[in-house]
Write a protein that holds these residues in place. Sequence first.
Motif, PDB file in Angstrom:
ATOM      1  N   MET A   1      48.349  43.408  13.463  1.00 31.02           N
ATOM      2  CA  MET A   1      48.658  42.646  14.649  1.00 31.02           C
ATOM      3  C   MET A   1      49.773  43.362  15.392  1.00 31.02           C
ATOM      4  SD  MET A   1      49.497  38.631  14.962  1.00 31.02           S
ATOM      5  CE  MET A   1      51.242  38.522  14.763  1.00 31.02           C
ATOM      6  N   GLY A   2      49.672  43.390  16.680  1.00 32.08           N
ATOM      7  CA  GLY A   2      50.717  43.996  17.491  1.00 32.08           C
ATOM      8  C   GLY A   2      50.957  43.165  18.728  1.00 32.08           C
ATOM      9  N   TYR A   3      52.146  43.264  19.270  1.00 32.76           N
ATOM     10  CA  TYR A   3      52.461  42.590  20.519  1.00 32.76           C
ATOM     11  C   TYR A   3      53.501  43.411  21.269  1.00 32.76           C
ATOM     12  CZ  TYR A   3      56.980  40.979  18.809  1.00 32.76           C
ATOM     13  OH  TYR A   3      58.253  40.932  18.344  1.00 32.76           O
ATOM     14  N   ASP A   4      53.619  43.159  22.533  1.00 27.92           N
ATOM     15  CA  ASP A   4      54.621  43.839  23.340  1.00 27.92           C
ATOM     16  C   ASP A   4      54.917  42.963  24.551  1.00 27.92           C
ATOM     17  OD1 ASP A   4      56.222  46.276  23.598  1.00 27.92           O
ATOM     18  OD2 ASP A   4      55.133  46.553  25.450  1.00 27.92           O
ATOM     19  N   ALA A   5      56.129  43.024  25.017  1.00 26.93           N
ATOM     20  CA  ALA A   5      56.525  42.230  26.185  1.00 26.93           C
ATOM     21  C   ALA A   5      57.483  43.038  27.050  1.00 26.93           C
ATOM     22  CB  ALA A   5      57.202  40.939  25.741  1.00 26.93           C
ATOM     23  N   HIS A   6      57.295  42.970  28.331  1.00 23.70           N
ATOM     24  CA  HIS A   6      58.174  43.616  29.308  1.00 23.70           C
ATOM     25  C   HIS A   6      58.396  42.639  30.452  1.00 23.70           C
ATOM     26  CE1 HIS A   6      58.029  47.723  27.677  1.00 23.70           C
ATOM     27  NE2 HIS A   6      56.790  47.407  27.306  1.00 23.70           N
ATOM     28  N   ARG A   7      59.552  42.710  31.062  1.00 22.55           N
ATOM     29  CA  ARG A   7      59.818  41.857  32.215  1.00 22.55           C
ATOM     30  C   ARG A   7      59.332  42.557  33.480  1.00 22.55           C
ATOM     31  NH1 ARG A   7      64.687  43.793  34.540  1.00 22.55           N
ATOM     32  NH2 ARG A   7      65.752  45.169  33.103  1.00 22.55           N
ATOM     33  N   PHE A   8      59.060  41.762  34.481  1.00 23.96           N
ATOM     34  CA  PHE A   8      58.665  42.298  35.778  1.00 23.96           C
ATOM     35  C   PHE A   8      59.900  42.690  36.576  1.00 23.96           C
ATOM     36  CE2 PHE A   8      54.572  40.166  35.095  1.00 23.96           C
ATOM     37  CZ  PHE A   8      53.713  41.121  35.603  1.00 23.96           C
ATOM     38  N   GLY A   9      59.729  43.694  37.427  1.00 27.41           N
ATOM     39  CA  GLY A   9      60.761  44.122  38.353  1.00 27.41           C
ATOM     40  C   GLY A   9      60.105  44.662  39.603  1.00 27.41           C
ATOM     41  N   PRO A  10      60.894  45.091  40.556  1.00 23.76           N
ATOM     42  CA  PRO A  10      60.331  45.644  41.790  1.00 23.76           C
ATOM     43  C   PRO A  10      59.500  46.895  41.494  1.00 23.76           C
ATOM     44  CG  PRO A  10      62.740  45.448  41.916  1.00 23.76           C
ATOM     45  CD  PRO A  10      62.345  45.106  40.534  1.00 23.76           C
ATOM     46  N   GLY A  11      58.422  47.047  42.196  1.00 27.74           N
ATOM     47  CA  GLY A  11      57.584  48.220  41.993  1.00 27.74           C
ATOM     48  C   GLY A  11      56.346  48.161  42.846  1.00 27.74           C
ATOM     49  N   GLU A  12      55.382  48.999  42.493  1.00 26.48           N
ATOM     50  CA  GLU A  12      54.157  49.048  43.284  1.00 26.48           C
ATOM     51  C   GLU A  12      52.885  49.001  42.446  1.00 26.48           C
ATOM     52  OE1 GLU A  12      53.838  53.808  44.011  1.00 26.48           O
ATOM     53  OE2 GLU A  12      55.302  52.714  45.206  1.00 26.48           O
ATOM     54  N   ALA A  13      53.037  48.961  41.117  1.00 27.82           N
ATOM     55  CA  ALA A  13      51.849  48.899  40.263  1.00 27.82           C
ATOM     56  C   ALA A  13      52.234  48.475  38.852  1.00 27.82           C
ATOM     57  CB  ALA A  13      51.145  50.248  40.214  1.00 27.82           C
ATOM     58  N   VAL A  14      51.244  47.947  38.151  1.00 25.91           N
ATOM     59  CA  VAL A  14      51.377  47.593  36.745  1.00 25.91           C
ATOM     60  C   VAL A  14      50.355  48.417  35.987  1.00 25.91           C
ATOM     61  CG1 VAL A  14      51.049  45.734  35.060  1.00 25.91           C
ATOM     62  CG2 VAL A  14      52.126  45.240  37.259  1.00 25.91           C
ATOM     63  N   TRP A  15      50.784  48.995  34.862  1.00 28.85           N
ATOM     64  CA  TRP A  15      49.848  49.697  33.989  1.00 28.85           C
ATOM     65  C   TRP A  15      49.466  48.750  32.865  1.00 28.85           C
ATOM     66  CZ3 TRP A  15      47.480  54.238  34.721  1.00 28.85           C
ATOM     67  CH2 TRP A  15      47.992  55.071  35.733  1.00 28.85           C
ATOM     68  N   LEU A  16      48.162  48.565  32.638  1.00 25.07           N
ATOM     69  CA  LEU A  16      47.676  47.703  31.572  1.00 25.07           C
ATOM     70  C   LEU A  16      46.479  48.374  30.907  1.00 25.07           C
ATOM     71  CD1 LEU A  16      48.163  45.049  30.116  1.00 25.07           C
ATOM     72  CD2 LEU A  16      46.647  43.946  31.753  1.00 25.07           C
ATOM     73  N   GLY A  18      46.070  51.423  30.153  1.00 22.79           N
ATOM     74  CA  GLY A  18      45.753  52.694  30.789  1.00 22.79           C
ATOM     75  C   GLY A  18      45.217  52.597  32.196  1.00 22.79           C
ATOM     76  N   VAL A  19      45.123  51.388  32.720  1.00 23.00           N
ATOM     77  CA  VAL A  19      44.593  51.172  34.070  1.00 23.00           C
ATOM     78  C   VAL A  19      45.747  50.822  35.005  1.00 23.00           C
ATOM     79  CG1 VAL A  19      43.056  49.751  35.482  1.00 23.00           C
ATOM     80  CG2 VAL A  19      42.382  50.395  33.157  1.00 23.00           C
ATOM     81  N   ARG A  20      45.823  51.529  36.129  1.00 21.05           N
ATOM     82  CA  ARG A  20      46.845  51.244  37.137  1.00 21.05           C
ATOM     83  C   ARG A  20      46.339  50.142  38.052  1.00 21.05           C
ATOM     84  NH1 ARG A  20      48.593  52.376  42.361  1.00 21.05           N
ATOM     85  NH2 ARG A  20      50.826  52.827  42.533  1.00 21.05           N
ATOM     86  N   ILE A  21      47.118  49.065  38.114  1.00 21.97           N
ATOM     87  CA  ILE A  21      46.753  47.922  38.939  1.00 21.97           C
ATOM     88  C   ILE A  21      47.786  47.798  40.058  1.00 21.97           C
ATOM     89  CG2 ILE A  21      46.393  45.425  38.974  1.00 21.97           C
ATOM     90  CD1 ILE A  21      45.879  45.733  35.874  1.00 21.97           C
ATOM     91  N   ALA A  22      47.344  47.992  41.287  1.00 21.04           N
ATOM     92  CA  ALA A  22      48.264  47.886  42.425  1.00 21.04           C
ATOM     93  C   ALA A  22      48.875  46.488  42.457  1.00 21.04           C
ATOM     94  CB  ALA A  22      47.525  48.178  43.721  1.00 21.04           C
ATOM     95  N   HIS A  23      50.180  46.428  42.649  1.00 17.88           N
ATOM     96  CA  HIS A  23      50.889  45.146  42.627  1.00 17.88           C
ATOM     97  C   HIS A  23      52.248  45.364  43.281  1.00 17.88           C
ATOM     98  CE1 HIS A  23      52.662  41.463  40.978  1.00 17.88           C
ATOM     99  NE2 HIS A  23      51.432  41.090  40.640  1.00 17.88           N
ATOM    100  N   ASP A  24      52.849  44.310  43.778  1.00 18.95           N
ATOM    101  CA  ASP A  24      54.166  44.448  44.403  1.00 18.95           C
ATOM    102  C   ASP A  24      55.298  44.384  43.378  1.00 18.95           C
ATOM    103  OD1 ASP A  24      53.998  41.760  43.791  1.00 18.95           O
ATOM    104  OD2 ASP A  24      54.748  41.065  45.733  1.00 18.95           O
ATOM    105  N   ARG A  25      54.937  44.312  42.092  1.00 17.14           N
ATOM    106  CA  ARG A  25      55.901  44.315  40.990  1.00 17.14           C
ATOM    107  C   ARG A  25      55.435  45.336  39.957  1.00 17.14           C
ATOM    108  NH1 ARG A  25      60.297  41.219  41.666  1.00 17.14           N
ATOM    109  NH2 ARG A  25      60.226  40.307  39.612  1.00 17.14           N
ATOM    110  N   THR A  26      56.297  45.645  39.006  1.00 13.27           N
ATOM    111  CA  THR A  26      55.940  46.535  37.915  1.00 13.27           C
ATOM    112  C   THR A  26      56.556  45.993  36.632  1.00 13.27           C
ATOM    113  OG1 THR A  26      55.801  48.860  37.254  1.00 13.27           O
ATOM    114  CG2 THR A  26      57.929  48.109  38.069  1.00 13.27           C
TER     115      THR A  26
END
Length: 91
Positions: A1-16, A18-26
């Motif tokens: 079992m594995g898990y990971d957590a990151h907080r959002f901050g200003p940016g232009e994309a989220v990686w999930l 291996g896929v880059r998802i355009a977004h106004d946060r990162t």
Amino acid sequence: MGYDAHRFGPGEAVWLCGVRIAHDRTLIGHSDADAGLHALTDALLGAIGEGDIGDHFPPTDPQWKGVDSAVFLSHAVELIRGAAAGSSMST
């Protein structure tokens, strides 16, 4: 079992996964903060008793800053291959 957590901050994309998802946060993290690949890497490392992603790629080490999380996943896969080669699991 594995898990990971990151907080959002200003940016232009989220990686999930291996896929880059355009977004106004990162997601904020030392590497590319791909929580999906980090969780998968942790699960694989845990399955063979090799600790977690932070043991292999400490966030205090500047060489991992901004790194593509696929590097971490590839490392875990290689460790599994090595473990399988040294056991009766090899084919």
